[in-house]
Design a protein around this motif. Structure first.
Motif, mmCIF file in Angstrom:
data_model
loop_
_atom_site.group_PDB
_atom_site.id
_atom_site.type_symbol
_atom_site.label_atom_id
_atom_site.label_comp_id
_atom_site.label_asym_id
_atom_site.label_seq_id
_atom_site.Cartn_x
_atom_site.Cartn_y
_atom_site.Cartn_z
ATOM 1 N N ARG A 242 0.877 -1.161 -0.012
ATOM 2 C CA ARG A 242 0.028 0.000 0.117
ATOM 3 C C ARG A 242 1.019 1.320 -0.021
ATOM 4 O O ARG A 242 1.976 1.313 0.763
ATOM 5 C CB ARG A 242 -0.856 -0.121 1.172
ATOM 6 N N PRO B 47 -4.946 2.970 7.372
ATOM 7 C CA PRO B 47 -4.589 2.239 8.674
ATOM 8 C C PRO B 47 -3.626 1.563 8.590
ATOM 9 O O PRO B 47 -3.039 1.078 7.568
ATOM 10 C CB PRO B 47 -6.170 1.673 8.702
ATOM 11 N N GLY B 48 -3.236 0.721 9.675
ATOM 12 C CA GLY B 48 -2.411 -0.194 9.960
ATOM 13 C C GLY B 48 -0.971 0.206 10.160
ATOM 14 O O GLY B 48 -0.534 1.309 10.017
ATOM 15 N N GLY B 49 -0.343 -0.651 11.107
ATOM 16 C CA GLY B 49 1.004 -0.327 11.642
ATOM 17 C C GLY B 49 2.064 0.091 10.515
ATOM 18 O O GLY B 49 2.942 0.958 10.778
ATOM 19 N N LEU B 50 2.068 -0.736 9.369
ATOM 20 C CA LEU B 50 3.287 -0.506 8.567
ATOM 21 C C LEU B 50 3.242 1.007 8.200
ATOM 22 O O LEU B 50 4.521 1.601 8.134
ATOM 23 C CB LEU B 50 3.008 -0.998 7.182
ATOM 24 N N TYR C 83 -4.368 -9.913 -3.857
ATOM 25 C CA TYR C 83 -4.642 -9.202 -2.280
ATOM 26 C C TYR C 83 -5.564 -9.937 -1.217
ATOM 27 O O TYR C 83 -4.977 -10.228 -0.355
ATOM 28 C CB TYR C 83 -5.427 -7.686 -2.605
ATOM 29 N N ASN D 28 -4.225 -12.210 1.943
ATOM 30 C CA ASN D 28 -4.871 -12.420 3.039
ATOM 31 C C ASN D 28 -5.798 -13.630 3.337
ATOM 32 O O ASN D 28 -6.472 -13.668 4.274
ATOM 33 C CB ASN D 28 -5.818 -11.157 2.907
ATOM 34 N N TRP E 66 -1.778 -14.528 5.483
ATOM 35 C CA TRP E 66 -2.068 -13.955 6.689
ATOM 36 C C TRP E 66 -2.561 -14.998 7.731
ATOM 37 O O TRP E 66 -1.876 -15.011 8.906
ATOM 38 C CB TRP E 66 -3.239 -12.776 6.666
ATOM 39 N N TYR F 214 4.465 -9.362 3.798
ATOM 40 C CA TYR F 214 3.950 -10.655 3.516
ATOM 41 C C TYR F 214 3.469 -10.555 2.060
ATOM 42 O O TYR F 214 3.492 -11.621 1.317
ATOM 43 C CB TYR F 214 3.137 -11.210 4.382
ATOM 44 N N GLN F 215 3.094 -9.313 1.607
ATOM 45 C CA GLN F 215 2.439 -9.461 0.236
ATOM 46 C C GLN F 215 3.470 -9.285 -1.085
ATOM 47 O O GLN F 215 3.233 -9.636 -1.976
ATOM 48 C CB GLN F 215 1.636 -7.982 -0.199
ATOM 49 N N HIS G 221 6.434 -7.676 8.630
ATOM 50 C CA HIS G 221 5.783 -6.859 9.663
ATOM 51 C C HIS G 221 5.084 -7.985 10.616
ATOM 52 O O HIS G 221 4.756 -7.566 11.774
ATOM 53 C CB HIS G 221 4.757 -5.726 9.173
ATOM 54 N N ILE G 222 4.751 -8.989 10.077
ATOM 55 C CA ILE G 222 4.057 -9.979 10.755
ATOM 56 C C ILE G 222 4.811 -11.062 11.232
ATOM 57 O O ILE G 222 5.958 -11.391 11.009
ATOM 58 C CB ILE G 222 2.919 -10.387 9.858
ATOM 59 N N ARG H 155 -7.666 -3.325 14.250
ATOM 60 C CA ARG H 155 -8.114 -3.554 12.911
ATOM 61 C C ARG H 155 -9.192 -4.583 13.142
ATOM 62 O O ARG H 155 -9.055 -5.400 13.926
ATOM 63 C CB ARG H 155 -7.299 -4.039 11.866
ATOM 64 N N SER I 92 -11.641 -3.247 7.881
ATOM 65 C CA SER I 92 -10.457 -3.880 7.304
ATOM 66 C C SER I 92 -10.761 -5.303 6.296
ATOM 67 O O SER I 92 -11.585 -5.977 6.676
ATOM 68 C CB SER I 92 -9.270 -4.290 8.349
ATOM 69 N N ARG I 93 -10.308 -5.120 5.059
ATOM 70 C CA ARG I 93 -10.473 -6.234 4.319
ATOM 71 C C ARG I 93 -11.830 -7.092 4.140
ATOM 72 O O ARG I 93 -12.209 -8.127 4.434
ATOM 73 C CB ARG I 93 -9.314 -7.496 4.821
HETATM 74 C C1 G6P Z 1 -0.927 -5.079 8.746
HETATM 75 C C2 G6P Z 1 0.046 -5.439 7.722
HETATM 76 C C3 G6P Z 1 0.147 -4.412 6.670
HETATM 77 C C4 G6P Z 1 -1.179 -4.021 6.172
HETATM 78 C C5 G6P Z 1 -2.159 -3.540 7.336
HETATM 79 C C6 G6P Z 1 -3.300 -3.002 6.789
HETATM 80 O O1 G6P Z 1 -0.388 -4.089 9.491
HETATM 81 O O2 G6P Z 1 1.235 -5.883 8.356
HETATM 82 O O3 G6P Z 1 1.160 -5.080 5.465
HETATM 83 O O4 G6P Z 1 -0.893 -3.017 5.224
HETATM 84 O O5 G6P Z 1 -2.261 -4.611 8.311
HETATM 85 O O6 G6P Z 1 -3.940 -4.020 5.979
HETATM 86 P P1 G6P Z 1 -4.595 -3.769 4.671
HETATM 87 O O7 G6P Z 1 -4.966 -5.242 4.073
HETATM 88 O O8 G6P Z 1 -5.687 -2.938 4.789
HETATM 89 O O9 G6P Z 1 -3.222 -3.423 3.719
#
Ligand code: G6P
Length: 469
Positions: free
Chosen positions: A11, A30-33, A83, A88, A92, A138-139, A161-162, A271, A308-309
């Motif tokens: 993203r 959103p998200g930690g990254l 995606y 995911n 994931w 991971y993507q 990150h995961i 999330r 999310s997702r």
């Molecule tokens: C986690 C993952 C990120 C991801 C984020 C949001 O933090 O480690 O890679 O971007 O979730 O999830 P999304 O699917 O909306 O990108």
């Protein structure tokens, strides 16, 4: 535009949004990254390659808030198969201890390969001679090797990150060898915890057959790949400053007031993801009210669930489950103006998050498995008065550093209930002792220190880090 630092992530750090007047704008994703990388990027004036969200959105490179962004469009079938599917629906859950069942589909894998190829080609196009490219998460695990094939001059780092799962789980993946080989294209592969780096090195030895020595993989061409832990963090000073700001202090008072000035406020911010243990935590809280240990006049649980997702089935099921649980708990246990759970399915700006952290007496973070969990660290950073309690799952990476939290096993509902009560009843002195220690940790190991240690390691030209030629 050749850039000396290129960030490659699924993203972009912004999402396109439509304003009420019909115009469009960008807001942080959103998200930690995103929160972790943004400051690094700004400091180095780098370029960020990523998906802007949406279907077939073909955008030219642009600048937002001073960041140089290179958007990658994604087709409907890529969103479905790369995606929602392989990233995911397969990786994931597989990487999070099979909290949900991963699905293995060959069309998902094919899309994963082709999207990774596109990202690698774009990185090869924008990187200057000898540039540093930092690939994330991971993507995009195939990008390092694909990029090395295109541009052997680059210095390539990868950060996951995961969690990286133990061999027993990873081996289920029909494409396990390709993923390991993809990652080995990097000079440095970073993980949240040492255990994850160990899992990776062991798997490379067993599955790919390369020689390894401690945290290093020795490739047949003489190149060395390092696998090490770099626990990620937050912009601690930024959060602290925000938490102290007049606007946030004011907003925090307003929130407490709006909740009816209860004695204690419990807070969860996640999330809306099945790895986060939201259902179990809300049940634990509701049971404490049923048991008569807590009263809705005294206590409320504020749960923020960031959408999310939403197209992925497991996430839809979770949303329905939580909706039903919250409805039932409030119907059974709430009183007029006093719901047991104040549930918000929405995302909020940083200021509002900081105000919530400031307001919460007990922060409840209960994932079944989490790479790090930055919410736990953000809460600590915002407790400028050295008070407040953190209840934290031992299965979050953050538990390795935040030892003074009330650590819980999220599968043990009774244990979780006890920890919530202990945190609720803890004397001020104990809260201060614990929070002070955690604040020192978070202030010292902030995101700048994290990025610097990764970059230093990546650019550290050890005698064994380049091929013999
Ligand atoms: C986690 C993952 C990120 C991801 C984020 C949001 O933090 O480690 O890679 O971007 O979730 O999830 P999304 O699917 O909306 O990108």
């Amino acid at each position: 535009m050749p850039a000396d630092l290129v960030i490659v992530a699924n993203r972009l750090p912004v999402d396109q949004v439509e304003n009420p007047d019909g115009s469009t704008g960008w807001r942080p994703s959103p998200g930690g990254l995103v929160s972790a990388i943004e400051p690094v990027m700004r400091a180095a004036d780098g370029v960020w390659i990523g998906w802007p969200g949406g279907v077939d959105r073909d955008l030219e490179p642009f600048e937002a808030d001073g960041l140089h962004l290179v958007p990658m469009s994604m087709s409907a079938s890529e969103i479905e198969n790369f995606y929602e599917g392989f990233s995911n629906g397969t990786l994931w859950p597989l990487y999070h201890d099979l909290v949900a069942k991963p699905e293995f589909h060959r069309v998902w894998w094919d899309a994963y390969v082709s999207v990774n190829e596109r990202f690698a080609a774009k990185a090869a196009e924008v990187a200057a001679e000898g540039a540093t490219v930092w690939v994330h998460d991971y993507q995009l695990q195939l990008v390092p090797q694909m990029l090395r094939d295109l541009r052997p001059d680059l210095r390539i780092g990868f950060y996951l990150h995961i969690p990286f799962p133990p061999g027993e789980l990873f081996q289920q993946l029909p494409w396990r060898r390709q993923i390991l080989e993809g990652l080995l294209g990097a000079d440095l592969v970073g993980f949240q915890l040492p255990g994850a780096a160990g899992n990776f090195v062991r798997l490379v030895r067993q599955r790919v057959g390369h020689k390894t020595h401690r945290d290093r993989v020795l490739l047949p061409d003489g190149r060395t790949v390092r696998a090490e832990a770099f626990p990620i963090s937050i912009d601690a000073a930024g959060f602290e400053e925000l938490a102290r700001s007049e606007g946030v202090v004011e907003r925090s008072k307003e929130i407490r007031e709006a909740l009816g000035n209860p004695r204690k406020i419990f807070l969860g911010i996640d999330r809306l993801d099945y790895t986060k243990g939201i259902y179990a935590r809300l049940r634990a809280f509701a049971e404490l009210i049923e048991d008569g240990e807590l009263d809705v006049e005294d206590a409320v649980f504020v749960q923020v669930a960031v959408p999310s997702r939403e197209e992925v089935e497991q996430y839809r099921i979770l949303r329905d489950d939580i909706d039903r649980l919250v409805g039932r708990v409030n119907g059974d246990l709430g009183r007029i103006g006093r719901p047991a759970i104040s549930y918000l399915h929405s995302s909020y700006p940083r200021e509002e998050m900081a105000a919530l952290y400031r307001t919460a007496d007990v922060m409840v973070v209960t994932p079944y498995r989490d790479g790090m969990n930055l919410v736990a660290k953000e809460y600590v950073a915002c407790r400028t008065e050295d008070d407040g309690a953190l209840v934290l799952s031992e299965f979050a990476g953050a538990a390795d550093e935040l030892r003074q939290a009330w650590l819980i096993n999220p599968y043990d509902i009774n244990g979780m209930k006890q920890a919530l009560l202990d945190a609720w009843r803890a004397p001020d002195k104990e809260l201060t002792r614990r929070m002070k220690a955690m604040r020192r940790t978070v202030q010292k190991h902030d995101v700048a220190a994290w990025a610097e240690s990764f970059m230093t390691r990546l650019n550290d030209d050890g005698p064994d880090s380049r091929p013999e030629s």
